[in-house]
Design a protein around this motif. Sequence first.
Motif: not given
Ligand code: GLA
Length: 336
Positions: A56-57, A67-68, A92-93, A164, A166, A196, A236, A274, A276, A280, A302
């Motif tokens: 879950l980072y 990010n992507r 991603l990440h 990252h 939460y 995204l 997000d 970012q 978010y 998810f 972020e």
């Molecule tokens: C980030 C992305 C999200 C998701 C989370 C990890 O913050 O913006 O879309 O991928 O990481 O779950």
Amino acid sequence: MNIPKTLKIFNKKGSILTFNSYGASLKSWNFELKDKNRVDIVLGYGDEINYESNPLYLGCIAGRYANRIANGQFLLNGKLVKLTQNDNGNHLHGGQKGFSSKLWDVVEHKTNTLILSLESRDQDENYPGTLKTTVSYTINDLNELKVAFYAFSDMDTIINLTQHSYFNLNGNTGEDILNHKIKINSNQITEIDHQLIPTGKFLDVKGTPLDLRKFTRIGKMINQNFQQMNFAKGYDHNFVLNNNKANNIKKVAELIGDKTKIKMCVKTDLPGLQFYSGNFLDGSYEGKNGFKLIRNSGLCLEPQYFPDSPNNSHFPSTILKKGDVYAHNIIYGLSN
Ligand code: GLA
């Protein structure tokens, strides 16, 4: 090597923070309220073992590229670089085993400071160049956590690092963050598609659920039928901060926990933020105090470069030239 499981720093104002060397992850931030009660304002795994892969980072440093990146591909000096595709064909990440699940070395550990470093070899997740990264965490007596990044590479490469965590300013009580109030000092986001990935266009936030320029209850517009919100199943999005001068650290966002009235102020010298809203999180992992990590249990703020910058030449550049230094800062400040 002796791997310390929990690394602790603290200040004179009652803040105690703990970290895990996997992902250089912030595990807890115990904040003392005016009435001396304590609140842990970040989410974490109930079972420590999950920091090794950190799916879950949670609390980690995301990199090499947070990010992507569309299709995991981009051109660098005219050459096509193909990174690992670990998110619906996109990158991603930092890929399969990004910085979030690597074991960082502890370089320095003092009362209020923790410095960790990581060497990522040339071709790690197919990135060019051996990249040396240092992250320094300092908690001062104003209850500000400063996260400072430094990196350099022996070849031209790309980089985008972020923190990252939460946050849930009401603590880990199993409640969501929908009644938190947020303010983001930004007029535009980078528009995204259904995966995204940025379309390359900038979208004015005015008149949309993304207009958070005044304090707004997060739940107020999160479910509004608006394409950008539908794509992300909530917030997000990358907010444009018009800010990318190193050492020009500006206040970019504020967050208030409705129950505790804890206020968080986010400052950075990075060009994007970012936001978010934990869309998810689906209950597959247990968090602290036995509560499942469910949708909107916490939110991430972020500061970072824009997503997919290597494929958008009009975005601030994420190229790190051989021998140059990447230096950026994020400050999360708490008050009550
Ligand atoms: C980030 C992305 C999200 C998701 C989370 C990890 O913050 O913006 O879309 O991928 O990481 O779950």
